[in-house]
Scaffold this motif. Structure first.
Motif, PDB file in Angstrom:
ATOM      1  N   GLY A 224     -32.361 -48.241  43.349  1.00 18.41           N
ATOM      2  CA  GLY A 224     -31.660 -47.143  44.004  1.00 18.41           C
ATOM      3  C   GLY A 224     -32.473 -46.555  45.140  1.00 18.41           C
ATOM      4  O   GLY A 224     -31.933 -46.232  46.208  1.00 18.41           O
ATOM      5  N   ILE A 225     -33.773 -46.411  44.920  1.00 20.05           N
ATOM      6  CA  ILE A 225     -34.654 -45.930  45.994  1.00 20.05           C
ATOM      7  C   ILE A 225     -34.616 -46.908  47.162  1.00 20.05           C
ATOM      8  O   ILE A 225     -34.500 -46.509  48.327  1.00 20.05           O
TER       9      ILE A 225
ATOM     10  N   ALA B 287     -32.470 -42.064  33.761  1.00 21.44           N
ATOM     11  CA  ALA B 287     -33.222 -42.308  34.997  1.00 21.44           C
ATOM     12  C   ALA B 287     -34.274 -41.222  35.217  1.00 21.44           C
ATOM     13  O   ALA B 287     -33.979 -40.026  35.101  1.00 21.44           O
ATOM     14  N   PRO B 288     -35.512 -41.589  35.534  1.00 19.51           N
ATOM     15  CA  PRO B 288     -36.580 -40.601  35.732  1.00 19.51           C
ATOM     16  C   PRO B 288     -36.297 -39.692  36.926  1.00 19.51           C
ATOM     17  O   PRO B 288     -35.845 -40.155  37.976  1.00 19.51           O
ATOM     18  N   HIS B 289     -36.598 -38.412  36.756  1.00 20.94           N
ATOM     19  CA  HIS B 289     -36.351 -37.455  37.839  1.00 20.94           C
ATOM     20  C   HIS B 289     -37.150 -37.818  39.090  1.00 20.94           C
ATOM     21  O   HIS B 289     -36.673 -37.630  40.211  1.00 20.94           O
TER      22      HIS B 289
ATOM     23  N   ALA C 258     -36.544 -39.325  44.784  1.00 16.11           N
ATOM     24  CA  ALA C 258     -36.804 -40.219  45.922  1.00 16.11           C
ATOM     25  C   ALA C 258     -35.493 -40.720  46.531  1.00 16.11           C
ATOM     26  O   ALA C 258     -35.394 -40.894  47.749  1.00 16.11           O
ATOM     27  N   MET C 259     -34.481 -40.962  45.707  1.00 13.05           N
ATOM     28  CA  MET C 259     -33.167 -41.351  46.230  1.00 13.05           C
ATOM     29  C   MET C 259     -32.584 -40.229  47.083  1.00 13.05           C
ATOM     30  O   MET C 259     -32.088 -40.454  48.190  1.00 13.05           O
ATOM     31  N   TRP C 260     -32.649 -39.022  46.545  1.00 13.09           N
ATOM     32  CA  TRP C 260     -32.157 -37.870  47.313  1.00 13.09           C
ATOM     33  C   TRP C 260     -32.919 -37.731  48.634  1.00 13.09           C
ATOM     34  O   TRP C 260     -32.329 -37.462  49.676  1.00 13.09           O
TER      35      TRP C 260
ATOM     36  N   ASN D  87     -43.614 -45.836  41.893  1.00 12.63           N
ATOM     37  CA  ASN D  87     -42.798 -44.630  41.729  1.00 12.63           C
ATOM     38  C   ASN D  87     -42.959 -44.099  40.317  1.00 12.63           C
ATOM     39  O   ASN D  87     -42.292 -44.518  39.376  1.00 12.63           O
ATOM     40  N   THR D  88     -43.866 -43.135  40.198  1.00 12.41           N
ATOM     41  CA  THR D  88     -44.226 -42.643  38.875  1.00 12.41           C
ATOM     42  C   THR D  88     -44.552 -41.163  38.935  1.00 12.41           C
ATOM     43  O   THR D  88     -44.822 -40.613  40.017  1.00 12.41           O
TER      44      THR D  88
END
Length: 318
Positions: A89-90, A111-113, A118-120, A312-313
Motif C-alpha cells: 500500500g505504501i 494493519a500497523p498504524h 505512510a500511505m496517508w 517500515n517499522t
C-alpha cells in the motif's frame, strides 16, 4: 476436465522482462547499495553481503513493482486500488503520487498504524476492511469494479514481480561470482523476481517465518495452498497463499524454502540495530535469521547475499 486444465495459465517471466522493467524504471528508483561484512553465526563469524534495499523509496522494495506496473500501463490513467497489509500500500501510494494518480488502499484491521500513516503521507485514501489480507483483497476488487479503477496486486502481477526483480540485476552487477541470495518470502514476488533476473545461473533461498510458510507448503504439496498466518512478520509476510507467478518461478528456477522462528527474526532484527545501526522491520530481518540460526549453512568460501528488504517499522519495538 482435469484440475490442471481448469487452472488459469500463468504468464512466464524471464530475465528479459526484468531487464525491460529496469529500463522502464530508469532513475525513478534508487540503486540500493551493498555492504560486505561479517555477522555472528552459530559457529562463529560468517561472511555476508547485505543488499540494503530498505533504503529504497518508501522503505520497501515494493515501490519498484508498483511503479513498473503503472509505467507499463502508461496509457491507462484510471485511479488505482490495491489491497495491502502494509508495504504494498505504501508502494502503490508513492508510485501513484509520482504519476499524479489517485490511489485507494484497502487494509485489514490489523494493519500497523506506522504503515497506514505512510500511505496517508503519500496521498492515498485508506479503507479498513476485514481481519486479514484475503478479506481486504475481496473488498478492493469490489471497489475497483465500482469505481472503474485499475487494480494492482501486492505480489501476483507480472509487472510487479518483474519490477521487484530489478533487485537481482543490481546484485549481479554489485557482487562478484554467483553467491546464493537469501530473501524473505510472503507472497513471493521479490524472491520470484530475483530468480527470474538471475535465471538458472543463480540460486535463491526463500526464508519464511514458521507462522507463514506459504512457499514451503506449496512446494511440499506441489501447488499453491492456503496456510494459516501468524507471527511478528505477519503484516509484511502475511500472504495466506504463495502467488501463482512466484510458485511457477520457484519450480522452474528451483527456489528453496527455509523456515525460521519468530524469536530468531526478532533477535536478528535487534542484532542489525545493535551491531550496524540498521533499522528494519521484522520481515527485513528474516533472511539474516536463517543464517544466524544455522537454518541455512553456507558452503565453504561462500559469501551469501542477504536482502534487507523493508524498513517500515515502529522504532519503539526495537
Amino acid at each position: 476436465m482435469t484440475d490442471a486444465a481448469a487452472e488459469p495459465k500463468v504468464k512466464r517471466l524471464y530475465r528479459s522482462d526484468v531487464r525491460a522493467a529496469r529500463l522502464r524504471l530508469g532513475r525513478r528508483v534508487r540503486v540500493t547499495p551493498v555492504f560486505h561484512t561479517e555477522v555472528a553465526g552459530p559457529d562463529g563469524p560468517v561472511a555476508v553481503t547485505f543488499k540494503l534495499e530498505y533504503l529504497q523509496h518508501g522503505g520497501t522494495f515494493k515501490v519498484r513493482g508498483s511503479l513498473n506496473a503503472l509505467l507499463e500501463a502508461r496509457d491507462d490513467r484510471r485511479p488505482v486500488v490495491i489491497a495491502s497489509g502494509g508495504n504494498a500500500g505504501i508502494a502503490a501510494a508513492l508510485a501513484c503520487a509520482m504519476q499524479q494518480r489517485p490511489c485507494t488502499v484497502v487494509v485489514p484491521e490489523s494493519a500497523p498504524h506506522t504503515k497506514v500513516a505512510a500511505m496517508w503521507a503519500n496521498g492515498a485514501e485508506v479503507q479498513w476492511f476485514g481481519t486479514d489480507y484475503q478479506e481486504a483483497f475481496r473488498r478492493a476488487t469490489d471497489v475497483a469494479a465500482e469505481r472503474g479503477a485499475l487494480q494492482l496486486h501486492a505480489y501476483d502481477l507480472p509487472a510487479v514481480v518483474a519490477g521487484a526483480g530489478v533487485v537481482g540485476l543490481e546484485i549481479e552487477q554489485q557482487v562478484r561470482g554467483r553467491p546464493p541470495v537469501l530473501v524473505a518470502v510472503g507472497g513471493g514476488g521479490l524472491a520470484a523476481g530475483i530468480a527470474a533476473a538471475l535465471g538458472l545461473r543463480g540460486r535463491v533461498v526463500g526464508v519464511e517465518p514458521k507462522g507463514a510458510p506459504t512457499l514451503h507448503s506449496a512446494l511440499a504439496a506441489g501447488r499453491p495452498m492456503d496456510v494459516a498466518v501468524s507471527g511478528i512478520a505477519a503484516d509484511a509476510l502475511g500472504a495466506t497463499r504463495i502467488g501463482t507467478i512466484a510458485f511457477e518461478i520457484a519450480q522452474r528456477y528451483r527456489i528453496t524454502s527455509t523456515l525460521v522462528a519468530d524469536d530468531a527474526i526478532a533477535m536478528a532484527r535487534e542484532y542489525l540495530w545493535r551491531e550496524f545501526r540498521i533499522v528494519v522491520e521484522p520481515a527485513g530481518a528474516a533472511a539474516l535469521a536463517a543464517l544466524q540460526t544455522g537454518a541455512y549453512v553456507p558452503e565453504p568460501g561462500e559469501r551469501p547475499v542477504i536482502v534487507l528488504c523493508g524498513a517500515n517499522t515502529d522504532l519503539g519495538t526495537l
